[in-house]
Scaffold this motif. Structure first.
Motif, PDB file in Angstrom:
ATOM      1  N   ILE A   1      10.578  -5.479  10.654  1.00 53.84           N
ATOM      2  CA  ILE A   1       9.679  -6.379  10.689  1.00 53.84           C
ATOM      3  C   ILE A   1       9.996  -7.636  10.207  1.00 53.84           C
ATOM      4  N   THR A   2       9.980  -8.648  11.402  1.00 56.82           N
ATOM      5  CA  THR A   2      10.389  -9.733  11.154  1.00 56.82           C
ATOM      6  C   THR A   2       9.573 -10.899  11.617  1.00 56.82           C
ATOM      7  N   GLN A   3       8.535 -10.566  12.411  1.00 58.72           N
ATOM      8  CA  GLN A   3       7.746 -11.511  12.978  1.00 58.72           C
ATOM      9  C   GLN A   3       6.192 -11.544  12.386  1.00 58.72           C
ATOM     10  N   ILE A   4       5.868 -10.746  11.506  1.00 57.33           N
ATOM     11  CA  ILE A   4       4.656 -10.750  10.899  1.00 57.33           C
ATOM     12  C   ILE A   4       4.804 -10.632   9.272  1.00 57.33           C
ATOM     13  N   TRP A   5       3.943 -11.128   8.675  1.00 59.48           N
ATOM     14  CA  TRP A   5       3.692 -11.240   7.322  1.00 59.48           C
ATOM     15  C   TRP A   5       3.404  -9.885   6.715  1.00 59.48           C
ATOM     16  N   VAL A   6       4.230  -9.316   5.908  1.00 65.58           N
ATOM     17  CA  VAL A   6       3.889  -8.103   5.179  1.00 65.58           C
ATOM     18  C   VAL A   6       3.960  -8.279   3.656  1.00 65.58           C
ATOM     19  N   PRO A   7       3.004  -7.275   3.012  1.00 62.96           N
ATOM     20  CA  PRO A   7       2.953  -7.849   1.654  1.00 62.96           C
ATOM     21  C   PRO A   7       4.063  -7.461   0.780  1.00 62.96           C
ATOM     22  N   ASP A   8       4.194  -8.090  -0.213  1.00 60.97           N
ATOM     23  CA  ASP A   8       5.525  -7.998  -1.053  1.00 60.97           C
ATOM     24  C   ASP A   8       5.095  -7.145  -2.402  1.00 60.97           C
ATOM     25  N   LEU A   9       4.191  -5.996  -2.073  1.00 65.85           N
ATOM     26  CA  LEU A   9       3.718  -5.135  -3.077  1.00 65.85           C
ATOM     27  C   LEU A   9       4.864  -4.557  -4.086  1.00 65.85           C
ATOM     28  N   GLU A  10       4.514  -4.612  -5.513  1.00 64.69           N
ATOM     29  CA  GLU A  10       5.670  -4.174  -6.052  1.00 64.69           C
ATOM     30  C   GLU A  10       5.047  -3.360  -7.426  1.00 64.69           C
ATOM     31  N   LEU A  11       5.541  -2.231  -7.866  1.00 63.79           N
ATOM     32  CA  LEU A  11       5.265  -1.546  -8.999  1.00 63.79           C
ATOM     33  C   LEU A  11       5.985  -2.230 -10.067  1.00 63.79           C
ATOM     34  N   TYR A  12       5.214  -2.958 -11.011  1.00 69.71           N
ATOM     35  CA  TYR A  12       5.691  -3.461 -12.031  1.00 69.71           C
ATOM     36  C   TYR A  12       6.424  -2.799 -13.130  1.00 69.71           C
ATOM     37  N   ASN A  13       5.732  -1.319 -13.353  1.00 74.18           N
ATOM     38  CA  ASN A  13       6.398  -0.637 -14.409  1.00 74.18           C
ATOM     39  C   ASN A  13       7.111   0.457 -13.724  1.00 74.18           C
ATOM     40  N   GLN A  14       8.123   0.103 -12.765  1.00 81.24           N
ATOM     41  CA  GLN A  14       8.911   1.013 -12.029  1.00 81.24           C
ATOM     42  C   GLN A  14      10.084   1.481 -12.567  1.00 81.24           C
ATOM     43  N   ALA A  15      10.289   2.785 -12.031  1.00 82.65           N
ATOM     44  CA  ALA A  15      11.608   3.305 -12.331  1.00 82.65           C
ATOM     45  C   ALA A  15      12.806   3.059 -11.337  1.00 82.65           C
ATOM     46  N   GLU A  16      12.125   2.781 -10.141  1.00 81.72           N
ATOM     47  CA  GLU A  16      12.766   2.434  -8.805  1.00 81.72           C
ATOM     48  C   GLU A  16      12.349   1.448  -8.085  1.00 81.72           C
ATOM     49  N   PRO A  17      12.780   0.472  -7.318  1.00 83.64           N
ATOM     50  CA  PRO A  17      12.012  -0.600  -6.554  1.00 83.64           C
ATOM     51  C   PRO A  17      11.583  -0.153  -5.143  1.00 83.64           C
ATOM     52  N   LEU A  18      10.404  -0.647  -4.891  1.00 83.90           N
ATOM     53  CA  LEU A  18       9.738  -0.282  -3.495  1.00 83.90           C
ATOM     54  C   LEU A  18      10.572  -0.567  -2.500  1.00 83.90           C
ATOM     55  N   ALA A  19      11.467  -1.416  -2.624  1.00 83.90           N
ATOM     56  CA  ALA A  19      12.528  -1.793  -1.579  1.00 83.90           C
ATOM     57  C   ALA A  19      13.239  -0.750  -1.055  1.00 83.90           C
ATOM     58  N   ASN A  20      13.437   0.264  -1.769  1.00 81.82           N
ATOM     59  CA  ASN A  20      14.339   1.445  -1.476  1.00 81.82           C
ATOM     60  C   ASN A  20      13.236   2.547  -0.455  1.00 81.82           C
ATOM     61  N   TRP A  36       0.079  -1.276   8.853  1.00 79.58           N
ATOM     62  CA  TRP A  36       1.730  -1.240   8.346  1.00 79.58           C
ATOM     63  C   TRP A  36       1.756  -0.439   7.093  1.00 79.58           C
ATOM     64  N   SER A  37       2.349   0.650   7.066  1.00 81.68           N
ATOM     65  CA  SER A  37       2.358   1.674   5.982  1.00 81.68           C
ATOM     66  C   SER A  37       3.850   2.236   5.806  1.00 81.68           C
ATOM     67  N   ARG A  38       4.124   2.517   4.491  1.00 73.74           N
ATOM     68  CA  ARG A  38       5.605   2.810   4.357  1.00 73.74           C
ATOM     69  C   ARG A  38       5.228   4.300   3.483  1.00 73.74           C
ATOM     70  N   VAL A  39       5.966   5.269   3.689  1.00 74.20           N
ATOM     71  CA  VAL A  39       6.050   6.325   2.921  1.00 74.20           C
ATOM     72  C   VAL A  39       7.247   6.508   1.915  1.00 74.20           C
ATOM     73  N   GLY A  40       6.809   6.999   0.824  1.00 75.01           N
ATOM     74  CA  GLY A  40       7.783   7.117  -0.396  1.00 75.01           C
ATOM     75  C   GLY A  40       7.091   7.511  -1.447  1.00 75.01           C
ATOM     76  N   ASN A  41       7.976   7.926  -2.311  1.00 75.74           N
ATOM     77  CA  ASN A  41       7.483   8.350  -3.828  1.00 75.74           C
ATOM     78  C   ASN A  41       7.756   7.297  -5.106  1.00 75.74           C
ATOM     79  N   LEU A  42       6.695   7.142  -5.862  1.00 80.42           N
ATOM     80  CA  LEU A  42       6.835   6.159  -6.618  1.00 80.42           C
ATOM     81  C   LEU A  42       7.040   6.924  -8.092  1.00 80.42           C
TER      82      LEU A  42
END
Length: 89
Positions: A1-20, A36-42
């Motif tokens: 995704i390079t042409q639209i803005w996407v949120p930079d949502l972050e889990l502040y008390n993270q064990a692993e970054p959402l960037a993964n 826009w949705s991303r699948v993963g485990n927090l």
């Protein structure tokens, strides 16, 4: 995704970054709505204190989500209401 803005949502008390989380395509509808949705485990880091009545204590862990580079002045993140709770055994 390079042409639209996407949120930079972050889990502040993270064990692993959402960037993964894997990158997913966005769906753009004719009315301009974007999904826009991303699948993963927090994995959140929690500090428990007390534990005086183990195993009958009630423990809580807050998940602190928010924007990393944009404050609430620029992005208004809205989360589920009421909050999700988990009463696992």
């Amino acid at each position: 995704i390079t042409q639209i803005w996407v949120p930079d949502l972050e889990l502040y008390n993270q064990a692993e970054p959402l960037a993964n989380f894997p990158t997913k395509d966005a769906m753009v509808y004719p009315d301009g709505t974007v999904f826009w949705s991303r699948v993963g485990n927090l994995q959140a880091l929690c500090a428990f204190s007390g534990l005086r009545n183990h195993p009958f204590d009630k423990t809580e862990c807050s998940i602190n989500l928010g924007g990393w580079t944009r404050s609430g002045l620029f992005a208004n993140y809205m989360f589920m209401d009421p909050p999700i709770t988990y009463g696992g055994t």
